[in-house]
Write an enzyme that holds these catalytic residues in place. Sequence first.
Site, PDB file in Angstrom:
ATOM      1  N   ASP A 148     -50.049  32.242 -11.961  1.00  0.00           N
ATOM      2  CA  ASP A 148     -51.159  33.068 -12.452  1.00  0.00           C
ATOM      3  C   ASP A 148     -51.651  34.067 -11.415  1.00  0.00           C
ATOM      4  O   ASP A 148     -52.853  34.129 -11.102  1.00  0.00           O
ATOM      5  CB  ASP A 148     -52.328  32.185 -12.898  1.00  0.00           C
ATOM      6  CG  ASP A 148     -51.899  31.041 -13.793  1.00  0.00           C
ATOM      7  OD1 ASP A 148     -51.012  31.258 -14.630  1.00  0.00           O
ATOM      8  OD2 ASP A 148     -52.458  29.937 -13.662  1.00  0.00           O
ATOM      9  N   GLU A 198     -53.997  35.747 -23.771  1.00  0.00           N
ATOM     10  CA  GLU A 198     -54.793  35.232 -22.650  1.00  0.00           C
ATOM     11  C   GLU A 198     -54.608  36.147 -21.444  1.00  0.00           C
ATOM     12  O   GLU A 198     -53.978  37.198 -21.535  1.00  0.00           O
ATOM     13  CB  GLU A 198     -54.367  33.798 -22.321  1.00  0.00           C
ATOM     14  CG  GLU A 198     -52.888  33.662 -22.007  1.00  0.00           C
ATOM     15  CD  GLU A 198     -52.425  32.217 -21.856  1.00  0.00           C
ATOM     16  OE1 GLU A 198     -53.280  31.319 -21.786  1.00  0.00           O
ATOM     17  OE2 GLU A 198     -51.198  32.000 -21.795  1.00  0.00           O
TER      18      GLU A 198
END
Length: 529
Positions: free
Chosen positions: A19, A191
């Site tokens: 991420d 997302e």
Amino acid sequence: MNTINPLITNPILPGFHPDPSICRAGEDYYIATSTFEWFPGVRIHHSKDLVHWRAMPYPLTRKAQLNMEGNINSGGVWAPCLSYDNGMFYLIYTDVKSRVGAFKDTHNYLVTASDIEGPWSDPIYLNSSGFDPSLFHDEDGRKWLVNMIWDHRKGKNHFAGIVLQEYSVQEQRLIGPAVNIFKGTELGLTEAPHLYKHNGYYYLVTAEGGTGYEHAVTVARSLTLQGPYEVDPANPILTSNGRTDLPLQKAGHGSLVETHTGEWYMAHLVGRPVQDKHCILGRETALQRCIWSEEGWLRLATGDRYPELQVAAPNVTPHPFEPLPDKDHFDQTVLRNDWNTLRIPPDPSWLSLTERPGYLRLYGMESMSSTHRQSMVARRLQTFEGEAETCLEFAPDHAQQMAGLILYYDTKDYLYLRVTHHEEKGLCLGIIQSRYGVYDELMEEDIPLTQGNRIRLKTVIDHDRACFYYSLDEHSSWVQAGKWTDITHLCDESPEYIRFTGTYIGLCVQDLGGTRKHADFDYFRYITS
């Protein structure tokens, strides 16, 4: 183009570094990555050239910023966002308390620092409406939070879109209405939003398709911040989906940076599987070079949508860093920053580098199944081939006291070469395995240790398997303990649900009787092949 050092080699951050959020401060570049249940929270790397990276001090180092005791597996810190504006670093992160089933408890916070090395502020609570929060600094000085919104209701799209709300620096809170600015594309599972402004457009970069093998980066744009957002007709602009031949899989979760030389790059998540689809190293960070098309859309410089192992570096002078030594002698007063602890911060109640100088002393606490107080110090496994060794001094009194060398994914999956006490054999050595939550002991009988309580332990890792060894003094050769063992269960993929961390190599002590028996570790050495 830089001809002295022309290539970035992916992944730039091997091992568990998922991420990524990339930002620039002047001519310095920083990437923040998720740390989940490992403490301290949020790993930050620094580079001057996008080729060479070094780990920086962690920003979330105290319980006031991050209290994860009791957090579930693959809970904790999800998808941080690091940004820089007007001399200040802003770090947004989620502390996930629940994630399985209809509901997700995802608390979003902001900390700030004028120096990337800290000190970082106490956290400001933002919201809990969803995860993957990101802060956008607009040209007019206003700041905006975006995050995905989670809808728990039956029959609804749980990934319900990207919500925008203003953040007031003066009031230190969110103000005004929360507006859903983007419902996502047909890929779904929208997302990881990041907003950027370029040539008059607001660009919304999101991750879609889930964080597994259908992962992707999609882009939409608008002339106004609140939309409507026009979807890029070429989406997804980055993915590995459909290309099982690629060495870099799971490409997605992108974050953009413009270099001080005017070049564009995307940091993104990847995974490198062994034996079909087992990512034992976890999700890693890669970089791709980008360009802007004549129509004003972001594109990979290669002209396609697939991640490359090697990428042209920016036109800057190479700037390598001195690597950490492969052997830690534990001769400092604090842990090196390649070490993590599990859920809880290191404190003198269970960890000391000063009670016996030159040794790491760990006091035994709870079992490997605990999500509260494990006495474990561990580092990321970062290569498919390598070995790690330590030297342990331990004098257990009974079978509930254990210490040793562990390959650890989470409370359900680990492989543990442990020293303990047997009623008849005394001090002995054996191997414990937990595979998808099923406990086993991999040796028919524990090995008696009859020559004192100083034992060297080693593991050798070869892609999808590992083997343990031991030695009773520094001058003896290594003796194999047990057989080569499959370690593909130490991976993101699980029969129950997808997980998000990666394999660690650790030193740990358990005292299930609660008497806090300690073990001393003389050194730890990690060698990559």
